[in-house]
Design a protein around this motif. Structure first.
Motif, PDB file in Angstrom:
ATOM      1  N   GLN A 166       0.820  -1.221   0.000  1.00 45.04           N
ATOM      2  CA  GLN A 166       0.000   0.000   0.000  1.00 45.04           C
ATOM      3  C   GLN A 166       0.853   1.270   0.000  1.00 45.04           C
ATOM      4  OE1 GLN A 166      -3.692  -0.303   2.769  1.00 45.04           O
ATOM      5  NE2 GLN A 166      -2.080  -1.511   3.728  1.00 45.04           N
ATOM      6  N   THR A 167       0.406   2.258  -0.749  1.00 42.93           N
ATOM      7  CA  THR A 167       1.008   3.596  -0.704  1.00 42.93           C
ATOM      8  C   THR A 167      -0.105   4.617  -0.964  1.00 42.93           C
ATOM      9  OG1 THR A 167       3.072   2.723  -1.629  1.00 42.93           O
ATOM     10  CG2 THR A 167       2.795   5.101  -1.640  1.00 42.93           C
ATOM     11  N   PRO A 168      -0.560   5.339   0.040  1.00 45.22           N
ATOM     12  CA  PRO A 168      -0.188   5.234   1.456  1.00 45.22           C
ATOM     13  C   PRO A 168      -0.915   4.075   2.140  1.00 45.22           C
ATOM     14  CG  PRO A 168      -1.881   6.889   1.196  1.00 45.22           C
ATOM     15  CD  PRO A 168      -1.562   6.401  -0.199  1.00 45.22           C
ATOM     16  N   TRP A 207      10.237  -3.813   5.140  1.00 45.20           N
ATOM     17  CA  TRP A 207       9.515  -3.200   6.247  1.00 45.20           C
ATOM     18  C   TRP A 207      10.193  -3.612   7.552  1.00 45.20           C
ATOM     19  CZ3 TRP A 207       4.522  -0.624   6.525  1.00 45.20           C
ATOM     20  CH2 TRP A 207       3.995  -0.291   5.279  1.00 45.20           C
ATOM     21  N   ARG A 221      10.705   0.762   3.963  1.00 46.97           N
ATOM     22  CA  ARG A 221       9.435   1.166   3.342  1.00 46.97           C
ATOM     23  C   ARG A 221       8.412   1.557   4.400  1.00 46.97           C
ATOM     24  NH1 ARG A 221       7.236  -2.781  -1.165  1.00 46.97           N
ATOM     25  NH2 ARG A 221       5.647  -1.149  -1.094  1.00 46.97           N
ATOM     26  N   PRO A 255       4.120   5.602   6.710  1.00 47.81           N
ATOM     27  CA  PRO A 255       3.891   4.175   6.434  1.00 47.81           C
ATOM     28  C   PRO A 255       4.017   3.317   7.691  1.00 47.81           C
ATOM     29  CG  PRO A 255       6.099   4.773   5.764  1.00 47.81           C
ATOM     30  CD  PRO A 255       5.455   6.032   6.276  1.00 47.81           C
TER      31      PRO A 255
END
Length: 414
Positions: free
Chosen positions: A43-45, A76, A171, A210
């Motif tokens: 996901q982004t954001p 992550w 990330r 994030p």
């Protein structure tokens, strides 16, 4: 059936592990949940978080541990722990929990803070470099202005600024917490840790940070979140872990003993018996298979033919898993659960009305108000849970079968 071990060959140890949270030798049937988590990592954001829920014994903790390497492979960072009741009762306690979990990630980084050399108005402020360790995070939380929410957001914002400026910029950060059903708002004490957690992450995610929540707990978890903040329905993807299918159960049974060195070979009848006894619940598959492995190999060493000792394993399972919970109940609570265990759909959902009607044959039937009170007490003891549609289910898998066995044993004694 078992095959003998060749002389000088190292022993093949029992591969099954029925301990709480212990990784099984083969994880079956959880691919969809892992794929869902990998999708969320992209996901982004970040606007969706993950809840993993289900009864005890379905493998929630084990699944959570398999998500950690997936997060790391996607660049992550991962922080988290079990949420004890003491860390879940007050807002400050929850904030300290997050600071404690963040510290190992941030302690290798330094930040510049303003420091007054002498107390009072005459002191000169100088810039001092400090490690972003637990003490610094805790001091930043305590000295930041505003409410608990504002202070926790300040800590997380500062943490991400430092981490995102590193050469190996991650990330994002996954905050993963097991036993999250312990979270509970306490209006009588003006403490709202659930609201604090939800408001904090929802606000920071809207700002583009994030940071992702992964919460794991019993089925009471999600209703608590929604009761605290209705937007929690839109904030989480909920994955309810159910029992394994017959094919998945067979895989969990046979894969660990497929090694050529393994002395155990199970017949189709033995596999079907184990699946039926376990109900497809991963913990019970591990428990039963461990007993079967020991029995089969010992009898094979004596040259005897072995079959699954159903009664003996059920007796041991009752003693090790169910009896402690059953012994803490009152006679009247046991009567109510006896009624539930003898409903046609005892392994599914039931209502107050079902119990009232089912108790009609008792010498002292239950009224609706009495059932409601007792179900609340049983829910607090972790034996039943109420879903969002006002219906109940057993919170302990196969509890209905245990109660039925107790009834048969009592009839035989009588």
């Amino acid at each position: 059936m078992s095959k003998s071990r060749q002389e000088g060959e190292s022993p093949f140890l029992n591969p099954f592990r029925p301990g709480a949270g212990h990784a099984p030798p083969w994880l079956a049937g959880r691919t969809k949940e892992q794929q869902e988590f990998e999708r969320l990592l992209g996901q982004t954001p970040v606007f969706e978080n993950l809840i993993i829920t289900g009864l005890r014994g379905v493998g929630k903790t084990v699944l959570l541990e398999t998500l950690r390497p997936l997060a790391r492979a996607a660049d992550w960072l991962w922080v988290g722990a079990d949420l004890s009741e003491s860390a879940s009762l007050r807002e400050d306690h929850l904030a300290v929990r997050l600071c404690t979990d963040l510290a190992p990630l941030t302690s290798g980084f330094a930040v510049t803070v303003e420091h007054r050399q002498e107390p009072g108005f005459g002191g000169e402020e100088v810039a001092v470099e400090q490690r972003l360790d637990y003490q610094t995070l805790r001091r930043l939380y305590q000295e930041s202005p505003g409410l608990s929410l504002d202070r926790l957001k300040t800590v997380l914002q500062a943490t991400w600024r430092v981490l995102s400026a590193a050469p190996s910029k991650p990330r994002g950060i996954v905050f993963a917490y097991d036993e999250a059903q312990n979270l509970s708002d306490q209006p009588q004490h003006e403490e709202f840790p659930v609201a604090l957690l939800l408001d904090c992450f929802q606000s920071l995610q809207r700002q583009g940070l994030p940071l992702m929540l992964v919460l794991v707990g019993l089925p009471t978890l999600f209703p608590k979140l929604v009761a605290s903040r209705t937007y929690a329905e839109r904030m989480f993807r909920v994955r309810f872990l159910d029992r394994l299918s017959e094919a998945e159960s067979e895989e969990a049974i046979l894969k660990p003993v497929s090694d050529a060195r393994c002395p155990l070979r199970l017949t189709d009848d033995s596999v079907r018996t184990i699946i039926q006894m376990s109900g497809g619940y991963p913990y019970f598959i591990q428990f039963i298979c461990r007993e079967v492995y020991d029995v089969f190999t010992q009898r094979a060493d004596r040259g005897e033919t072995a079959s699954v000792p159903v009664a003996e394993i059920e007796q041991k399972l009752d003693t090790d898993f169910f009896s402690g919970r059953w012994s803490r109940l009152t006679d009247r609570q046991r009567e109510l659960l006896w009624v539930v265990a003898h409903l046609d759909h005892s392994d599914g959902e039931f209502s107050v009305r079902d119990i009232v009607q089912g108790s009609a044959a008792l010498s002292k039937p239950f009224s609706a108000s009495h059932v409601n009170q007792m179900l609340s007490s049983l829910a607090a003891q972790g034996l039943v849970f109420k879903n969002r549609h006002g219906r109940y289910s057993f919170a302990v898998p196969l509890l209905d079968r245990f109660i039925q066995r107790q009834t048969i044993a009592a009839d035989e004694r009588a």
